[in-house]
Each structure stands twice: as C-alpha cells, then as structure tokens.
Design a protein around this motif. Structure first.
Motif, PDB file in Angstrom:
ATOM      1  N   GLU A 152     -29.443 -13.272  73.197  1.00 54.53           N
ATOM      2  CA  GLU A 152     -29.654 -14.618  72.667  1.00 54.53           C
ATOM      3  C   GLU A 152     -31.108 -14.756  72.267  1.00 54.53           C
ATOM      4  OE1 GLU A 152     -28.452 -17.211  75.793  1.00 54.53           O
ATOM      5  OE2 GLU A 152     -26.322 -16.812  75.490  1.00 54.53           O
ATOM      6  N   SER A 153     -31.340 -15.382  71.113  1.00 50.88           N
ATOM      7  CA  SER A 153     -32.712 -15.552  70.632  1.00 50.88           C
ATOM      8  C   SER A 153     -33.430 -16.639  71.432  1.00 50.88           C
ATOM      9  CB  SER A 153     -32.724 -15.911  69.146  1.00 50.88           C
ATOM     10  OG  SER A 153     -32.155 -17.184  68.937  1.00 50.88           O
ATOM     11  N   GLU A 154     -34.743 -16.621  71.348  1.00 56.21           N
ATOM     12  CA  GLU A 154     -35.554 -17.621  72.046  1.00 56.21           C
ATOM     13  C   GLU A 154     -35.505 -18.962  71.339  1.00 56.21           C
ATOM     14  OE1 GLU A 154     -39.195 -15.583  71.670  1.00 56.21           O
ATOM     15  OE2 GLU A 154     -38.745 -14.152  73.235  1.00 56.21           O
ATOM     16  N   ASP A 155     -35.305 -18.952  70.013  1.00 59.35           N
ATOM     17  CA  ASP A 155     -35.263 -20.184  69.228  1.00 59.35           C
ATOM     18  C   ASP A 155     -33.930 -20.890  69.411  1.00 59.35           C
ATOM     19  OD1 ASP A 155     -37.755 -19.451  68.200  1.00 59.35           O
ATOM     20  OD2 ASP A 155     -36.814 -18.303  66.578  1.00 59.35           O
ATOM     21  N   ARG A 207     -36.033  -8.841  81.546  1.00 67.16           N
ATOM     22  CA  ARG A 207     -37.135  -8.340  80.733  1.00 67.16           C
ATOM     23  C   ARG A 207     -36.593  -7.354  79.703  1.00 67.16           C
ATOM     24  NH1 ARG A 207     -41.236  -6.322  84.925  1.00 67.16           N
ATOM     25  NH2 ARG A 207     -40.580  -8.219  85.928  1.00 67.16           N
ATOM     26  N   GLY A 208     -37.141  -7.374  78.519  1.00 65.39           N
ATOM     27  CA  GLY A 208     -36.763  -6.417  77.493  1.00 65.39           C
ATOM     28  C   GLY A 208     -37.997  -5.797  76.878  1.00 65.39           C
ATOM     29  N   MET A 209     -37.856  -4.563  76.414  1.00 61.73           N
ATOM     30  CA  MET A 209     -39.013  -3.872  75.839  1.00 61.73           C
ATOM     31  C   MET A 209     -38.549  -2.982  74.702  1.00 61.73           C
ATOM     32  SD  MET A 209     -41.666  -1.174  77.594  1.00 61.73           S
ATOM     33  CE  MET A 209     -40.504   0.151  77.775  1.00 61.73           C
ATOM     34  N   LYS A 210     -39.332  -2.981  73.631  1.00 59.56           N
ATOM     35  CA  LYS A 210     -39.172  -2.016  72.552  1.00 59.56           C
ATOM     36  C   LYS A 210     -40.385  -1.105  72.618  1.00 59.56           C
ATOM     37  CE  LYS A 210     -36.459  -4.692  69.294  1.00 59.56           C
ATOM     38  NZ  LYS A 210     -36.277  -5.032  67.876  1.00 59.56           N
ATOM     39  N   TYR A 247     -37.590   3.784  71.792  1.00 59.97           N
ATOM     40  CA  TYR A 247     -36.432   3.429  72.620  1.00 59.97           C
ATOM     41  C   TYR A 247     -36.554   1.979  73.056  1.00 59.97           C
ATOM     42  CZ  TYR A 247     -39.374   3.960  76.808  1.00 59.97           C
ATOM     43  OH  TYR A 247     -40.360   3.834  77.757  1.00 59.97           O
ATOM     44  N   CYS A 248     -35.425   1.413  73.501  1.00 60.82           N
ATOM     45  CA  CYS A 248     -35.393   0.046  74.029  1.00 60.82           C
ATOM     46  C   CYS A 248     -35.025   0.103  75.505  1.00 60.82           C
ATOM     47  CB  CYS A 248     -34.363  -0.788  73.289  1.00 60.82           C
ATOM     48  SG  CYS A 248     -34.787  -1.120  71.576  1.00 60.82           S
ATOM     49  N   GLN A 249     -35.573  -0.825  76.249  1.00 59.89           N
ATOM     50  CA  GLN A 249     -35.309  -0.877  77.693  1.00 59.89           C
ATOM     51  C   GLN A 249     -35.025  -2.321  78.077  1.00 59.89           C
ATOM     52  OE1 GLN A 249     -37.995   1.330  80.234  1.00 59.89           O
ATOM     53  NE2 GLN A 249     -38.164  -0.451  81.574  1.00 59.89           N
ATOM     54  N   LEU A 250     -33.950  -2.532  78.837  1.00 62.66           N
ATOM     55  CA  LEU A 250     -33.604  -3.846  79.359  1.00 62.66           C
ATOM     56  C   LEU A 250     -33.588  -3.782  80.872  1.00 62.66           C
ATOM     57  CD1 LEU A 250     -30.577  -4.792  77.067  1.00 62.66           C
ATOM     58  CD2 LEU A 250     -32.942  -5.540  76.844  1.00 62.66           C
ATOM     59  N   GLU A 251     -34.353  -4.675  81.506  1.00 63.76           N
ATOM     60  CA  GLU A 251     -34.334  -4.788  82.967  1.00 63.76           C
ATOM     61  C   GLU A 251     -33.455  -5.982  83.325  1.00 63.76           C
ATOM     62  OE1 GLU A 251     -38.184  -4.639  84.790  1.00 63.76           O
ATOM     63  OE2 GLU A 251     -38.869  -3.124  83.351  1.00 63.76           O
ATOM     64  N   VAL A 252     -32.475  -5.739  84.203  1.00 65.15           N
ATOM     65  CA  VAL A 252     -31.487  -6.765  84.521  1.00 65.15           C
ATOM     66  C   VAL A 252     -31.448  -7.061  86.024  1.00 65.15           C
ATOM     67  CG1 VAL A 252     -30.064  -6.174  82.537  1.00 65.15           C
ATOM     68  CG2 VAL A 252     -29.616  -5.061  84.701  1.00 65.15           C
ATOM     69  N   TRP A 289     -34.485  -8.181  65.283  1.00 68.81           N
ATOM     70  CA  TRP A 289     -35.063  -9.047  66.310  1.00 68.81           C
ATOM     71  C   TRP A 289     -36.442  -8.517  66.693  1.00 68.81           C
ATOM     72  CZ3 TRP A 289     -31.667 -12.147  69.910  1.00 68.81           C
ATOM     73  CH2 TRP A 289     -30.446 -12.438  69.315  1.00 68.81           C
ATOM     74  N   PRO A 290     -37.459  -9.373  66.727  1.00 66.01           N
ATOM     75  CA  PRO A 290     -38.796  -8.897  67.104  1.00 66.01           C
ATOM     76  C   PRO A 290     -38.919  -8.556  68.588  1.00 66.01           C
ATOM     77  CG  PRO A 290     -38.830 -11.251  66.686  1.00 66.01           C
ATOM     78  CD  PRO A 290     -37.461 -10.770  66.332  1.00 66.01           C
ATOM     79  N   THR A 291     -38.182  -9.292  69.442  1.00 64.04           N
ATOM     80  CA  THR A 291     -38.242  -9.045  70.886  1.00 64.04           C
ATOM     81  C   THR A 291     -36.840  -9.113  71.488  1.00 64.04           C
ATOM     82  OG1 THR A 291     -38.559 -11.393  71.384  1.00 64.04           O
ATOM     83  CG2 THR A 291     -40.544 -10.050  71.143  1.00 64.04           C
ATOM     84  N   LEU A 292     -36.694  -8.510  72.653  1.00 68.54           N
ATOM     85  CA  LEU A 292     -35.454  -8.577  73.428  1.00 68.54           C
ATOM     86  C   LEU A 292     -35.784  -9.346  74.698  1.00 68.54           C
ATOM     87  CD1 LEU A 292     -34.500  -4.795  73.137  1.00 68.54           C
ATOM     88  CD2 LEU A 292     -33.714  -6.664  71.688  1.00 68.54           C
ATOM     89  N   SER A 293     -35.309 -10.574  74.804  1.00 69.94           N
ATOM     90  CA  SER A 293     -35.764 -11.350  75.953  1.00 69.94           C
ATOM     91  C   SER A 293     -34.665 -12.030  76.742  1.00 69.94           C
ATOM     92  CB  SER A 293     -36.769 -12.408  75.498  1.00 69.94           C
ATOM     93  OG  SER A 293     -36.163 -13.273  74.577  1.00 69.94           O
ATOM     94  N   GLY A 294     -33.607 -12.491  76.108  1.00 75.81           N
ATOM     95  CA  GLY A 294     -32.634 -13.262  76.856  1.00 75.81           C
ATOM     96  C   GLY A 294     -31.214 -12.825  76.618  1.00 75.81           C
ATOM     97  N   GLY A 295     -30.349 -13.113  77.575  1.00 73.29           N
ATOM     98  CA  GLY A 295     -28.942 -12.796  77.440  1.00 73.29           C
ATOM     99  C   GLY A 295     -28.394 -12.151  78.695  1.00 73.29           C
ATOM    100  N   THR A 296     -27.269 -11.468  78.531  1.00 79.19           N
ATOM    101  CA  THR A 296     -26.616 -10.812  79.665  1.00 79.19           C
ATOM    102  C   THR A 296     -26.130  -9.428  79.246  1.00 79.19           C
ATOM    103  OG1 THR A 296     -24.459 -11.761  79.090  1.00 79.19           O
ATOM    104  CG2 THR A 296     -25.810 -12.983  80.692  1.00 79.19           C
ATOM    105  N   VAL A 297     -25.874  -8.599  80.248  1.00 79.35           N
ATOM    106  CA  VAL A 297     -25.244  -7.304  80.027  1.00 79.35           C
ATOM    107  C   VAL A 297     -24.082  -7.188  81.013  1.00 79.35           C
ATOM    108  CG1 VAL A 297     -27.384  -6.205  79.273  1.00 79.35           C
ATOM    109  CG2 VAL A 297     -26.685  -5.973  81.635  1.00 79.35           C
TER     110      VAL A 297
END
Length: 112
Positions: free
Chosen positions: A21-24, A93-96, A106-111, A74-82
């Motif tokens: 989900e986007s921040e906006d 937390r998300g990181m590109k 690579y992309c990394q999602l901390e859940v 998407w410029p950032t990965l910040s919100g949502g669920t997995v």
C-alpha cells in the motif's frame, strides 16, 4: 558495468503473497496505490523474547529478500502485509538495495 545479484533466484524458493500500500491517501483515506504480487523469496525467521512486568512475550519477525526490483514504479516499500507459510504479517520496514549506478540489486521486507 553489470553488478552481481546479491540475492540469486536459485535461493528464492519460498512462496509469498505481498500486498503493498502506498503512503499517499485519497480523499476517502484509502491508499492511492495498491499492488498485489505472488512471488518466490528467500525468507528468514527470527524470534525474540521480551520480558514484561506481567509475562514473557515472544515476538516473531522475519526478513523476505527478492532479486531485483519487485515494484519498479514505487519509490519506496513501506506499508502493507505479506502472507508466508499461511500466516499474514505486517510489513514493518522495506528496502531497495541499490548498486552504485542507481539500479536496484535486491529488495528486502522486514515483517512482524
């Protein structure tokens, strides 16, 4: 120059469903952009025990890593669920991770 991928596809074997989900938000308070993906990842679980005054709490967290850019628009990965291993977890937390030339390695999602 071509940079080596630090998260090779051959190590990504865990099925994962990502709901980003986007921040906006729009005028109704809903996220402006939503993205649903079904991918393979390299997933690592972590557990931490927190002692509180009343009881002991075990917090289970995890890290999902993906080769390349999973959301190029998407410029950032910040919100949502997995959803991984049948459990739905919140993205904390998300990181590109970028190469020196600015491309995404690579992309990394901390859940949680």
């Amino acid at each position: 120059m071509k940079y080596p991928c630090l998260v090779p596809k051959r190590l990504c074997k865990v099925d994962i469903h990502i709901h980003l989900e986007s921040e906006d938000t729009d005028e109704f308070g809903q996220p402006e952009k939503v993205l649903d993906l079904d991918l393979k990842c390299n997933f690592q679980d972590k557990a931490r025990t927190i002692l509180t005054a009343e009881k002991k709490l075990v917090e289970i967290t995890g890290t999902a890593m993906f080769p390349g850019d999973i959301a190029p628009d998407w410029p950032t990965l910040s919100g949502g669920t997995v959803t991984v291993f049948g459990e739905t977890r919140r993205i904390e937390r998300g990181m590109k991770a970028r190469n020196p030339d600015g491309t995404v390695n690579y992309c990394q999602l901390e859940v949680v």
